[in-house]
Enzyme design. Structure first.
Site, PDB file in Angstrom:
ATOM      1  N   ASP A 106       0.819  -1.265   0.313  1.00 55.74           N
ATOM      2  CA  ASP A 106       0.125   0.106   0.190  1.00 55.74           C
ATOM      3  C   ASP A 106       0.758   1.304   0.050  1.00 55.74           C
ATOM      4  OD1 ASP A 106       0.787   0.172   2.728  1.00 55.74           O
ATOM      5  OD2 ASP A 106      -0.891  -0.641   3.214  1.00 55.74           O
ATOM      6  N   HIS A 121       6.561  -7.758  -1.322  1.00 52.18           N
ATOM      7  CA  HIS A 121       5.649  -8.172  -2.045  1.00 52.18           C
ATOM      8  C   HIS A 121       5.434  -7.145  -3.279  1.00 52.18           C
ATOM      9  CE1 HIS A 121       4.317 -11.311   1.098  1.00 52.18           C
ATOM     10  NE2 HIS A 121       5.363 -11.743   0.224  1.00 52.18           N
ATOM     11  N   CYS A 151      -4.119  -1.913 -22.554  1.00 46.02           N
ATOM     12  CA  CYS A 151      -2.864  -1.276 -22.867  1.00 46.02           C
ATOM     13  C   CYS A 151      -2.913  -0.658 -24.075  1.00 46.02           C
ATOM     14  CB  CYS A 151      -2.064  -2.774 -22.819  1.00 46.02           C
ATOM     15  SG  CYS A 151      -0.268  -2.068 -23.579  1.00 46.02           S
ATOM     16  N   SER A 194       0.527 -12.035  10.284  1.00 50.77           N
ATOM     17  CA  SER A 194       0.063 -13.446  11.128  1.00 50.77           C
ATOM     18  C   SER A 194       1.145 -14.370  10.854  1.00 50.77           C
ATOM     19  CB  SER A 194      -1.156 -13.873  10.460  1.00 50.77           C
ATOM     20  OG  SER A 194      -0.908 -14.108   8.733  1.00 50.77           O
ATOM     21  N   ASN A 218       0.772  -7.042  18.063  1.00 50.63           N
ATOM     22  CA  ASN A 218      -0.407  -7.690  17.422  1.00 50.63           C
ATOM     23  C   ASN A 218      -1.539  -7.887  18.420  1.00 50.63           C
ATOM     24  OD1 ASN A 218      -2.021  -9.429  16.009  1.00 50.63           O
ATOM     25  ND2 ASN A 218      -0.291 -10.202  14.569  1.00 50.63           N
ATOM     26  N   PRO A 219      -2.675  -7.662  18.044  1.00 50.69           N
ATOM     27  CA  PRO A 219      -3.508  -7.943  19.241  1.00 50.69           C
ATOM     28  C   PRO A 219      -3.914  -9.211  19.305  1.00 50.69           C
ATOM     29  CG  PRO A 219      -4.643  -6.649  17.087  1.00 50.69           C
ATOM     30  CD  PRO A 219      -3.179  -7.150  16.851  1.00 50.69           C
ATOM     31  N   ALA A 237      -1.110  -1.705  16.242  1.00 48.75           N
ATOM     32  CA  ALA A 237       0.001  -0.887  16.072  1.00 48.75           C
ATOM     33  C   ALA A 237      -0.027   0.508  15.931  1.00 48.75           C
ATOM     34  CB  ALA A 237       0.442  -1.239  14.404  1.00 48.75           C
TER      35      ALA A 237
HETATM   36  P1  NAD Z   1      -2.613 -11.264   7.567  1.00 50.68           P
HETATM   37  O1  NAD Z   1      -3.812 -10.559   6.986  1.00 50.68           O
HETATM   38  O2  NAD Z   1      -2.166 -12.714   7.494  1.00 50.68           O
HETATM   39  O3  NAD Z   1      -2.573 -11.040   9.123  1.00 50.68           O
HETATM   40  C1  NAD Z   1      -2.755  -9.751   9.664  1.00 50.68           C
HETATM   41  C2  NAD Z   1      -2.366  -9.679  10.917  1.00 50.68           C
HETATM   42  O4  NAD Z   1      -2.695  -8.424  11.827  1.00 50.68           O
HETATM   43  C3  NAD Z   1      -3.101 -10.514  12.123  1.00 50.68           C
HETATM   44  O5  NAD Z   1      -2.050 -11.498  12.878  1.00 50.68           O
HETATM   45  C4  NAD Z   1      -3.909  -9.893  12.815  1.00 50.68           C
HETATM   46  O6  NAD Z   1      -4.088 -10.327  14.113  1.00 50.68           O
HETATM   47  C5  NAD Z   1      -3.074  -8.419  12.963  1.00 50.68           C
HETATM   48  N1  NAD Z   1      -3.707  -7.112  13.373  1.00 50.68           N
HETATM   49  C6  NAD Z   1      -5.039  -6.891  13.001  1.00 50.68           C
HETATM   50  N2  NAD Z   1      -5.316  -5.613  13.168  1.00 50.68           N
HETATM   51  C7  NAD Z   1      -3.977  -5.278  13.619  1.00 50.68           C
HETATM   52  C8  NAD Z   1      -3.669  -4.017  14.100  1.00 50.68           C
HETATM   53  N3  NAD Z   1      -4.435  -2.908  14.510  1.00 50.68           N
HETATM   54  N4  NAD Z   1      -2.440  -3.681  14.629  1.00 50.68           N
HETATM   55  C9  NAD Z   1      -1.583  -4.513  14.341  1.00 50.68           C
HETATM   56  N5  NAD Z   1      -2.077  -5.851  14.075  1.00 50.68           N
HETATM   57  C10 NAD Z   1      -3.288  -6.005  13.622  1.00 50.68           C
HETATM   58  O7  NAD Z   1      -1.285 -10.153   7.116  1.00 50.68           O
HETATM   59  P2  NAD Z   1       0.167 -10.699   6.548  1.00 50.68           P
HETATM   60  O8  NAD Z   1       0.738 -11.323   7.643  1.00 50.68           O
HETATM   61  O9  NAD Z   1       0.621  -9.415   6.204  1.00 50.68           O
HETATM   62  O10 NAD Z   1      -0.009 -11.762   5.534  1.00 50.68           O
HETATM   63  C11 NAD Z   1      -0.783 -11.483   4.372  1.00 50.68           C
HETATM   64  C12 NAD Z   1      -0.392 -11.015   2.941  1.00 50.68           C
HETATM   65  O11 NAD Z   1      -1.366 -10.105   2.732  1.00 50.68           O
HETATM   66  C13 NAD Z   1       0.745 -10.064   2.960  1.00 50.68           C
HETATM   67  O12 NAD Z   1       1.588 -11.012   2.150  1.00 50.68           O
HETATM   68  C14 NAD Z   1       0.462  -8.990   2.309  1.00 50.68           C
HETATM   69  O13 NAD Z   1       1.189  -8.553   1.130  1.00 50.68           O
HETATM   70  C15 NAD Z   1      -1.016  -9.068   1.993  1.00 50.68           C
HETATM   71  N6  NAD Z   1      -1.942  -7.960   2.442  1.00 50.68           N
HETATM   72  C16 NAD Z   1      -1.549  -6.403   2.204  1.00 50.68           C
HETATM   73  C17 NAD Z   1      -2.399  -5.390   2.603  1.00 50.68           C
HETATM   74  C18 NAD Z   1      -1.786  -4.030   2.645  1.00 50.68           C
HETATM   75  O14 NAD Z   1      -1.021  -3.733   1.696  1.00 50.68           O
HETATM   76  N7  NAD Z   1      -2.051  -3.288   3.479  1.00 50.68           N
HETATM   77  C19 NAD Z   1      -3.601  -5.746   2.914  1.00 50.68           C
HETATM   78  C20 NAD Z   1      -4.043  -7.180   2.923  1.00 50.68           C
HETATM   79  C21 NAD Z   1      -3.155  -8.242   2.666  1.00 50.68           C
HETATM   80 ZN    ZN Z   2       0.742  -3.997 -23.806  1.00 53.88          ZN
END
Ligand code: NAD
Ligand code: ZN
Length: 257
Positions: A106, A121, A151, A194, A218-219, A237
């Site tokens: 993001d 990623h 495109c 996670s 992490n919560p 966070a």
């Molecule tokens: P995940 O979705 O698997 O896990 C999210 C984790 O965040 C959980 O452990 C949860 O308990 C915790 N969490 C929830 N609310 C929170 C808060 N307010 N503060 C702190 N922690 C909190 O995410 P992941 O481990 O990043 O893996 C999933 C994949 O998802 C990643 O590879 C990522 O690229 C992608 N992803 C990215 C985005 C983004 O760019 N914002 C959003 C969704 C998924």
């Molecule tokens: Zn093209």
């Protein structure tokens, strides 16, 4: 101040100059309104990411993936960094953080002012045509529609975000730089992840094996909590990071005086 927050501030100061690495995940951006993959609510209840963000789906049926991408890119474009992102940016500014390894696509760490960010990623700022490799800034294809953008060079409909989809390889330079940072750090903060998506989830293990402390923010508990982490600070966070940085500032002032 919560005992573990105080303890984390002490551990960061003890680690010293540029010896802290943060591994961040989707939880980091929850307080900015972007839902994580795991957990209730939002976009991913409608779209299973392992289907809609799978490279095979995208190649065979880009229109299917774009149903999800339209919403995801829209959400990311409207989101603002939260206090957690700003906290990590400040930790870098005051000299403790070496870099952030983020699984997020993001761009919110950079928008909060962080400079050393490994986008493990990739990101969603750019689109790449899988047929002719022309690159577009995402704003060039606004307004987003549910049908894939076309495109203008080759007429194809496979403009794919420059993010790593399920089934794709991690760019080797991201992996090697992250490994290096994990080996060299003295402390790793695992924030909002996670820790189940490999190889990113393996970074705390690598750091631990090389003598680093691991602190989770992490919560909820994760697979790291009982095996790898030294301790967990249970909370969001956006709430916890600024408290830790406040503690670090106080302690480092005391050290100077
Ligand atoms: P995940 O979705 O698997 O896990 C999210 C984790 O965040 C959980 O452990 C949860 O308990 C915790 N969490 C929830 N609310 C929170 C808060 N307010 N503060 C702190 N922690 C909190 O995410 P992941 O481990 O990043 O893996 C999933 C994949 O998802 C990643 O590879 C990522 O690229 C992608 N992803 C990215 C985005 C983004 O760019 N914002 C959003 C969704 C998924
Ligand atoms: Zn093209």
């Amino acid at each position: 101040m919560d005992d573990n927050i105080k303890r984390a501030a002490e551990d960061i100061v003890e680690a010293g100059n540029k010896k802290v690495v943060a591994l961040t995940g989707a939880g980091m951006s929850v307080d900015s309104g972007i839902p994580p993959f795991r957990g209730k609510g939002g976009l991913w209840e409608e779209f299973d990411p392992e289907v809609y963000a799978h490279i095979v789906t995208f190649k065979q049926d880009p229109a299917k993936s774009w149903k999800m991408l339209k919403d995801l890119i829209g959400l990311i474009t409207r989101a603002e960094p939260n206090a957690g992102h700003f906290g990590l940016a400040e930790l870098e500014k005051i000299g403790f953080l070496s870099c952030i390894i983020t699984q997020n696509i993001d761009g919110l760490h950079q928008r909060a002012g962080s400079r050393e960010v490994i986008e493990f990623h990739g990101n969603n700022r750019w689109l790449v045509c899988l047929d002719c490799e022309k690159r577009y800034e995402v704003s060039e294809v606004f307004p987003l529609k549910e049908v894939p953008p076309i495109c203008d060079k080759c007429g194809g409909n496979k403009l794919k975000p420059d993010a790593v989809f399920f089934g794709e390889m991690i760019p080797p330079e991201n992996l090697s730089r992250s490994n290096r940072e994990a080996v060299n750090c003295k402390l790793m903060l695992a924030v909002g992840t996670s820790a189940v998506v490999y190889p990113a989830a393996g970074m705390p293990e690598i750091a631990k094996r090389n003598g680093a402390k691991i602190i989770e923010i992490n919560p909820e508990k994760t697979p790291l909590t009982s095996s790898i982490s030294d301790y967990i600070i249970e909370g969001s966070a956006g709430e916890i990071m600024p408290e830790i940085v406040k503690g670090v500032r106080q302690l480092s002032k005391q050290k100077i005086n």
